[in-house]
Design a protein around this motif. Structure first.
Motif, PDB file in Angstrom:
ATOM      1  N   ILE A  10      -0.935   1.273 -52.411  1.00 48.52           N
ATOM      2  CA  ILE A  10      -2.108   1.039 -53.264  1.00 48.52           C
ATOM      3  C   ILE A  10      -3.030   0.088 -52.512  1.00 48.52           C
ATOM      4  O   ILE A  10      -2.608  -0.985 -52.079  1.00 48.52           O
ATOM      5  CB  ILE A  10      -1.698   0.413 -54.615  1.00 48.52           C
ATOM      6  N   ARG A  11      -4.278   0.474 -52.352  1.00 51.54           N
ATOM      7  CA  ARG A  11      -5.233  -0.359 -51.613  1.00 51.54           C
ATOM      8  C   ARG A  11      -6.434  -0.673 -52.503  1.00 51.54           C
ATOM      9  O   ARG A  11      -6.978   0.219 -53.158  1.00 51.54           O
ATOM     10  CB  ARG A  11      -5.702   0.362 -50.347  1.00 51.54           C
ATOM     11  N   THR A  12      -6.845  -1.932 -52.502  1.00 52.44           N
ATOM     12  CA  THR A  12      -8.064  -2.327 -53.204  1.00 52.44           C
ATOM     13  C   THR A  12      -8.903  -3.194 -52.266  1.00 52.44           C
ATOM     14  O   THR A  12      -8.385  -3.796 -51.329  1.00 52.44           O
ATOM     15  CB  THR A  12      -7.755  -3.114 -54.495  1.00 52.44           C
ATOM     16  N   LYS A  13     -10.185  -3.266 -52.539  1.00 51.24           N
ATOM     17  CA  LYS A  13     -11.103  -3.976 -51.647  1.00 51.24           C
ATOM     18  C   LYS A  13     -10.898  -5.490 -51.722  1.00 51.24           C
ATOM     19  O   LYS A  13     -10.547  -6.033 -52.770  1.00 51.24           O
ATOM     20  CB  LYS A  13     -12.552  -3.625 -51.997  1.00 51.24           C
ATOM     21  N   ILE A  14     -11.152  -6.123 -50.593  1.00 50.20           N
ATOM     22  CA  ILE A  14     -11.083  -7.583 -50.502  1.00 50.20           C
ATOM     23  C   ILE A  14     -12.364  -8.087 -49.846  1.00 50.20           C
ATOM     24  O   ILE A  14     -12.931  -7.416 -48.980  1.00 50.20           O
ATOM     25  CB  ILE A  14      -9.847  -8.029 -49.677  1.00 50.20           C
TER      26      ILE A  14
END
Length: 437
Positions: free
Chosen positions: A66-70
């Motif tokens: 799972i990837r989310t923006k940083i």
């Protein structure tokens, strides 16, 4: 039987390079064999200090990621001072090497971004994961730091979801790490760092340490702590478990440092001894090679290149993990350095375990009574020295050089099976099983 699931919150994930990524990459690789399915939560657009595409081969093909923006402020910091790129790897100039830009950048880093510059990922991640955990069955959540901001994700999730089982994995200490005292913290900032650390220790169901001393320190500060060290993967290139090949005609006696070397762990004592040996010993000067495979601070390299060691240095720069393992096996003596102060005696650099698997001798520098010394003594894989043991260091290097010339190859891999990644993952799986039963 359906596998249990562990959600691993980690900033470092392939193609990130360096030692920070390998701990949970290897755990994720072997956990399914012990009845646990890993799920990875990691940034979509991270600012990695090092990239190593070769580590992608260790990522399980069917793993859920799972990837989310940083958002990270490093681009702004690098505009202020190009040396701020070091911050991403926990490095910066110290002492006389600091100019006003370095001092300002360090002050900003320590006081404005608590606990670190990835703190802006905390709130969005908590919001996303609170919903995810309510919609999916996850048995245990793990946060891996540094960056220690990720432990704040676990802390806030624990406050919102009281039944959550949470492990805080400290690959390095927080306020006890050597560079902490160099952050130019105000008393208020120092108090905030320590308060947040204490909250993590108090709220986490389990705090993992990578060294015996760190686990003791965490327990003394109120954590329910356990040590699971790093290790070596027998499936990595060159991991035959055999002892070193015999010296071939024309080879050099090669002392190698593999990895990142910053100013705070600079073994000046060793460089000075090598300078002396090259001056005093014609045989040594003729057959000695100092090799670097990794990122070495420019100021350290500048010093060495201005000395009589210049013609003996091979600097490969940053190399892939596979190539690093290969360079270890082609060396005769392997170097480890640690911060000199006693508070760092619990740091066990991850590379020591890969060094052990080569069967080569190891020379280590750091504080007295270090955990590294215990491992080297038990495996008879080398010696650990303080930064004041000049005469003993010189004798040790000459002994190794003599052995090399005589083709004497010690057996150095006693009791190292306990440090295999698969064995360590089995230990982790037992811990996870106990948490859910």
């Amino acid at each position: 039987m359906q596998q249990k699931k562990v959600l691993i919150i980690t900033y470092y994930w392939p193609p990130a390079g360096g030692p920070g990524v390998q701990r949970w990459l290897k755990f994720a690789k072997y956990l399914p064999e012990f009845g646990w399915e890993p799920v990875i939560f990691t940034p979509e657009n991270p600012s990695y200090p090092l990239v190593d595409e070769s580590l992608m081969s260790d990522v399980p093909h069917d793993i859920e990621i799972i990837r989310t923006k940083i958002w990270e402020p490093y681009q702004l910091a690098e505009k202020l001072n190009k040396n701020n790129k070091k911050f991403k790897a926990g490095q910066f100039d110290v002492g006389k090497n600091q100019n006003w830009k370095s001092r300002l950048s360090i002050w900003v880093r320590g006081n404005f971004f608590i606990p670190d510059a990835r703190v802006f990922w905390v709130n969005p991640s908590v919001k996303f994961l609170e919903r995810y955990l309510q919609e999916h069955t996850i048995d245990v959540v793990v946060t891996s730091g540094p960056p220690h901001s990720l432990h704040l994700i676990g802390l806030n999730l624990k406050k919102k979801l009281s039944t959550l089982k949470w492990i805080a994995d400290f690959r390095d200490p927080w306020t006890e790490i050597s560079y902490y005292k160099h952050l130019k913290l105000t008393s208020r900032s120092d108090m905030k760092h320590r308060r947040l650390e204490q909250e993590v220790f108090a709220k986490a169901d389990l705090t993992l340490a990578t060294s015996y001393s760190d686990a003791d320190n965490f327990r003394n500060n109120g954590a329910h702590a356990l040590c699971i060290t790093n290790g070596f993967d027998e499936t990595d290139a060159g991991r035959s478990g055999k002892s070193a090949d015999k010296k071939a005609a024309g080879d050099k006696f090669t002392l190698s440092y593999i990895g990142v070397l910053e100013q705070l762990r600079n073994p000046e004592i060793l460089w000075n001894i090598l300078i002396e040996l090259v001056e005093e010993q014609p045989d040594f000067a003729r057959e000695f090679q100092l090799k670097f495979a990794g990122r070495v601070d420019n100021r350290i390299l500048d010093f060495l290149m201005a000395s009589n060691l210049k013609s003996h240095i091979t600097d490969l720069g940053y190399v892939s993990h596979d190539r690093a393992v290969e360079e270890m096996s082609h060396s005769d003596l392997l170097l480890i350095t640690n911060f000199p102060d006693p508070a760092s005696k619990g740091i066990i650099p991850g590379k020591i375990f890969e060094y052990l698997a080569t069967g080569k001798q190891i020379i280590s520098f750091g504080p007295e009574e270090a955990d590294v010394a215990k491992i080297l003594d038990e495996s008879q894989s080398g010696k650990h020295f303080s930064y004041n043991d000049a005469e003993a260091v010189k004798i040790f290097i000459l002994e190794q050089f003599s052995n090399w010339k005589s083709r004497v190859i010690p057996e150095n891999n006693r009791n190292i099976s306990q440090f295999s990644r698969k064995h360590l993952t089995g230990t982790l799986a037992e811990v996870l099983d106990q948490m859910v039963h």
